[in-house]
Structure formats: structure tokens, C-alpha cells
Design an enzyme around this catalytic site. Structure first.
Site, PDB file in Angstrom:
ATOM      1  N   GLU A  60       0.831  -1.214   0.000  1.00 37.67           N
ATOM      2  CA  GLU A  60       0.000   0.000   0.000  1.00 37.67           C
ATOM      3  C   GLU A  60       0.862   1.258   0.000  1.00 37.67           C
ATOM      4  OE1 GLU A  60      -2.980   0.346  -0.597  1.00 37.67           O
ATOM      5  OE2 GLU A  60      -3.742  -1.672  -0.374  1.00 37.67           O
ATOM      6  N   CYS A 216     -13.580   1.421 -14.735  1.00 41.69           N
ATOM      7  CA  CYS A 216     -14.018   2.819 -14.612  1.00 41.69           C
ATOM      8  C   CYS A 216     -12.771   3.710 -14.627  1.00 41.69           C
ATOM      9  CB  CYS A 216     -14.818   2.993 -13.321  1.00 41.69           C
ATOM     10  SG  CYS A 216     -15.741   4.531 -13.278  1.00 41.69           S
ATOM     11  N   CYS A 223     -17.928   1.304 -19.821  1.00 37.34           N
ATOM     12  CA  CYS A 223     -19.234   1.222 -19.162  1.00 37.34           C
ATOM     13  C   CYS A 223     -20.018  -0.007 -19.610  1.00 37.34           C
ATOM     14  CB  CYS A 223     -20.044   2.488 -19.425  1.00 37.34           C
ATOM     15  SG  CYS A 223     -19.240   3.948 -18.756  1.00 37.34           S
ATOM     16  N   CYS A 226     -19.231  -2.845 -17.396  1.00 37.68           N
ATOM     17  CA  CYS A 226     -19.168  -2.527 -15.966  1.00 37.68           C
ATOM     18  C   CYS A 226     -20.195  -3.332 -15.154  1.00 37.68           C
ATOM     19  CB  CYS A 226     -19.422  -1.029 -15.788  1.00 37.68           C
ATOM     20  SG  CYS A 226     -19.429  -0.553 -14.060  1.00 37.68           S
ATOM     21  N   CYS A 232     -25.377   3.159 -11.771  1.00 33.68           N
ATOM     22  CA  CYS A 232     -24.533   4.333 -12.048  1.00 33.68           C
ATOM     23  C   CYS A 232     -25.356   5.504 -12.573  1.00 33.68           C
ATOM     24  CB  CYS A 232     -23.451   3.952 -13.061  1.00 33.68           C
ATOM     25  SG  CYS A 232     -22.381   5.338 -13.453  1.00 33.68           S
TER      26      CYS A 232
HETATM   27 FE1  SF4 Z   1     -17.833   3.867 -14.205  1.00 37.45          FE
HETATM   28 FE2  SF4 Z   1     -20.469   4.125 -14.182  1.00 37.45          FE
HETATM   29 FE3  SF4 Z   1     -19.224   3.542 -16.448  1.00 37.45          FE
HETATM   30 FE4  SF4 Z   1     -19.360   1.750 -14.472  1.00 37.45          FE
HETATM   31  S1  SF4 Z   1     -21.053   2.546 -15.664  1.00 37.45           S
HETATM   32  S2  SF4 Z   1     -17.572   2.250 -15.736  1.00 37.45           S
HETATM   33  S3  SF4 Z   1     -19.233   3.056 -12.693  1.00 37.45           S
HETATM   34  S4  SF4 Z   1     -19.026   5.409 -15.279  1.00 37.45           S
END
Ligand code: SF4
Length: 417
Positions: A60, A216, A223, A226, A232
Site C-alpha cells: 500500500e 471505470c 461502461c 461494468c 450508475c
Molecule cells: Fe464507471 Fe459508471 Fe461507467 Fe461503471 S457505468 S464504468 S461506474 S461510469
């Protein structure tokens, strides 16, 4: 009335996870994705094998300000050399700097070693186990590192907020105010603490950070792939444009919301989800110039050797070795630079150095986090009759091979090149 009394206005629903069912679903979706897709990183293997929180702690600290790909090799060498807190507590600053050379932000290594010493000498070798104690008791351990160690190594249900988490949360909840402002940072910590999965806090935190690092991402988030896209609000806003005229959760409702983008820079549809997060313009780095001299001599075996001197034990690049260097005022003429450098060298060599013998080689630019540093590089081949003043601060002659294994900064490696 609440505002008049100095109480902050309640956070609008747009920026919150107020539905427990949604929070549960988000945890589930994120953890399922993490179980399928997580990257195989060396510190994760070690943590799985329950070695010690120290493995995670080292990773870390190294990962602060540094990319994963760069850290891996340093991390493996570090853990090989100092696998336990006891071993690290016995290391010297010189050894720490040698291993850290090239990783940047050298105070991190120094404080890691100081903290290990504190655990061994003052805490009976026992690492603090909660985020609060880790942050309070260990030098160099901030809120993020404390949360990461407490949740990942000790299972405390506490959140973490790093650059990746800031990005993901700001997008999930359309937070467009300056992401380094106290109002936003406090709100993100509250959200991270509320969202963290109670039974798998460490995995949840790692999943959130991993999502920011791999899906992201800052410029072109994926997206479509995702795992939390249905939660989101930035994505919803992108797909459906301006909020519908009916009042729903998309409406913040307050023109002066401290979490929304400033009214002067509202939603830019060409940016889509990357409208979030936003950061205030960075302060320009300070411009600095330093004259540095590569002094060369033939060693007793005929190999070229270079003179290194040690920097003070505090401040920038503390305890690292460098070619004799002297800061320059801006726009100093070359002739004046030579004179200044020659005077400086005289202190090391114990005899006058004629300024005209210094050969100008060129300039090397190195960007530290807050300094735009230009090294004006000179060289000076020494005759065998020159001696050194051993009473001066620490100095030593090194071959090229020794130079590369010494505690020298990346900037000095550029200078030698
Ligand atoms: Fe990021 Fe929202 Fe796109 Fe997912 S949907 S990658 S959380 S901007």
C-alpha cells in the site's frame, strides 16, 4: 432555519445510496465480478496465505503515487530482503534508500522503516488492528492505508477512499464538485463506510479500487462491461440526457449543492460519464535550476569512478546520494554558474577548482511532484594529483556498476546517462 444555525444542508438523494436494497445489490454485483476477474498481484497471494499485514502495508505504501506495474519488482525485492517487521526494523536508512532508488517519494520508505521500528520496539511487535489505531500509532500511515490494512488484513468493516474509489463513487452518484474539496472528500468517506460489505470488507474495498483501475478508468471507461452500470447515475445521465421535467432522484433540487458541478461548468454532453469527477486546476510546479558536476577519475583498477556525496537526512530526497550539486538562481549566466559550482566543488576537493576546467555537457529535466527541476550538467575529469577533503560530509567514489546499485534518484541516473 438549519442553515441559519450553521448546520449543513442535508445531502440531496441524487448523491446518496439511500435504498438498502440497491446497496445490497451493488455489493453483490461488485463482489461477484471481483471473484471472476481480479488481477493476480503478488501481495494478494501473500495475504491469501495469511503471512502478515506487513505484506499489505508495504504494497500500500509503495502504491501511493506509483503504478502497479512499477511497484511489483520493488515489492518482491523488498519482501525478499525484509519479510518480517523484525527484519525491517533492523534495516538501515541507507539499505532502505538503496532498495527504494528509482521509486520516487523517498520519505515513504523511510517512514515505513521507522514505523516497523516503532511496532517492534514500542508495541511489542504487534501491529495495530483497527483503522483508528493504525492511523494514530504508525508514522506514514494515513486514513486510506489504515482502512486498507484494517479491512483487508483484519476484516474490519471500514471503507477506503483512494483515487480510483473517488472516480467510481463520483460517477455512481454524479458528484461533480471539486473532488479534492473537504465537502466531497468527507462525503465520499461516509459513502465508502456505508457501502462496504460487512462480511467481506477487504474484498469489497479491493473490488471497488480494482473497478476504478481496470473498468471505470479516467479517460475511456468501459461502461458496457461494468458490473455496476445499473447503479450508475452518471451512466444514466449520459444515456437519457437532461433529467426529465418531473422531479425525481436525478434532480438535485438545490442550485447551491456543494456536491454538484459548479453552475458555471454544468454537464458537458461531449464528456459523458467523464464529467465526473472534477478537480480544481492543479497548482503549477515550482521551477528550479541546479548545477551538478560529474567528477570522474581512474580508479586503482583503471575503471572510471564517479564522486557521489550524500544529501542531508531530512527534506527532499533525504539521505540519497548525488553528484555534487548547487542550486542556481534563475537566469544565471553560464560564467557565473561555473564560478558558483567551482566554489562548491572546492569544499569537497580541498583545493581550488579552476572554473574554466568545468565542461558544460547539457541539461536534464526532471519533474518531481511539485518541482520542475532542470539540472545543468557539467563534468570534470580529475588528474591523479587531486585529493579529497575527508572532513566534508559523507562522500564516496563509485564505479558505474556501483552507481546503479547505490541509493541514487532517477534524476541522477538521467544525469549520468
Ligand atoms: Fe464507471 Fe459508471 Fe461507467 Fe461503471 S457505468 S464504468 S461506474 S461510469
Amino acid at each position: 432555519a438549519a442553515l441559519l444555525a450553521g448546520t449543513p444542508a442535508p445531502v440531496p438523494a441524487l448523491h446518496l445510496f439511500s435504498d438498502p436494497a440497491e446497496t445490497k445489490a451493488l455489493r453483490w454485483d461488485l463482489l461477484a465480478w471481483y471473484d471472476r476477474c481480479k488481477r493476480d498481484l503478488p501481495w494478494r497471494t501473500l495475504v491469501r496465505e495469511a503471512v502478515e499485514a506487513v505484506t499489505l502495508w508495504v504494497s500500500e505504501i509503495m502504491l501511493q503515487q506509483t503504478q502497479v506495474a512499477t511497484v511489483i519488482d520493488y515489492y518482491n525485492r523488498w519482501m525478499q530482503k525484509w519479510p518480517t517487521l523484525q527484519a525491517l526494523a533492523q534495516a538501515s536508512l541507507e539499505e532502505v534508500n538503496e532498495l527504494w532508488a528509482g521509486l520516487g517519494y523517498y520519505s515513504r520508505g523511510k517512514r515505513l522503516q521507522e514505523a516497523a521500528r516503532k511496532v517492534v520496539l514500542e508495541l511489542a511487535g504487534r501491529m495495530p488492528r483497527t483503522a483508528e489505531d493504525l492511523q494514530k500509532l504508525l508514522p506514514g500511515v494515513g486514513r486510506y492505508t489504515a482502512g486498507a490494512i484494517a479491512s483487508i488484513s483484519y476484516g474490519q468493516a471500514t471503507g477506503v477512499v483512494d483515487g480510483n474509489v473517488i472516480r467510481v463513487l463520483c460517477r455512481l452518484r454524479c458528484i461533480g464538485a471539486d473532488s479534492s474539496s473537504p465537502a466531497v472528500i468527507d462525503h465520499l468517506w461516509d459513502m465508502a463506510n456505508a457501502l462496504v460489505d460487512r462480511s467481506r470488507p477487504g474484498d469489497f474495498n479491493q473490488a471497488l479500487m480494482e473497478l476504478g483501475a481496470t473498468v471505470c478508468v479516467p479517460k475511456a471507461p468501459l461502461c458496457g462491461e461494468c458490473p455496476v452500470k445499473q447503479h450508475c447515475r452518471a451512466q444514466r445521465r449520459k444515456l437519457f440526457g437532461k433529467p426529465a421535467p418531473v422531479v425525481d432522484v436525478e434532480d438535485c433540487g438545490a442550485g447551491d449543492c456543494r456536491l454538484c458541478p459548479p453552475a458555471t461548468e454544468p454537464w458537458d454532453s461531449s464528456l459523458g460519464v467523464t464529467n465526473f469527477p472534477r478537480k480544481a486546476a492543479k497548482k503549477q510546479p515550482r521551477v528550479a535550476q541546479t548545477a551538478t558536476c560529474v567528477l570522474e577519475r581512474r580508479g586503482c583498477h583503471g575503471a572510471l569512478e564517479y564522486l557521489l556525496v550524500q544529501r542531508p537526512s531530512s527534506g527532499l530526497l533525504a539521505g540519497l546520494w548525488e553528484f555534487p550539486s548547487v542550486p542556481l538562481a534563475q537566469d544565471l549566466q553560464e560564467e557565473k554558474q561555473r564560478e558558483l559550482l567551482a566554489d562548491h566543488l572546492q569544499a569537497w576537493l580541498g583545493q581550488p577548482v579552476p572554473a574554466e576546467r568545468l565542461r558544460l555537457i547539457g541539461e536534464v529535466v526532471h519533474i518531481f511532484s511539485h518541482i520542475h527541476q532542470t539540472y545543468v550538467v557539467y563534468s570534470l575529469p580529475l588528474d591523479g594529483d587531486m585529493t579529497l577533503d575527508p572532513a566534508s560530509s559523507p562522500l564516496r567514489w563509485v564505479t558505474e556498476e556501483e552507481f546503479h546499485t547505490s541509493a541514487v534518484s532517477t534524476a541522477m541516473k538521467k544525469v549520468l546517462e
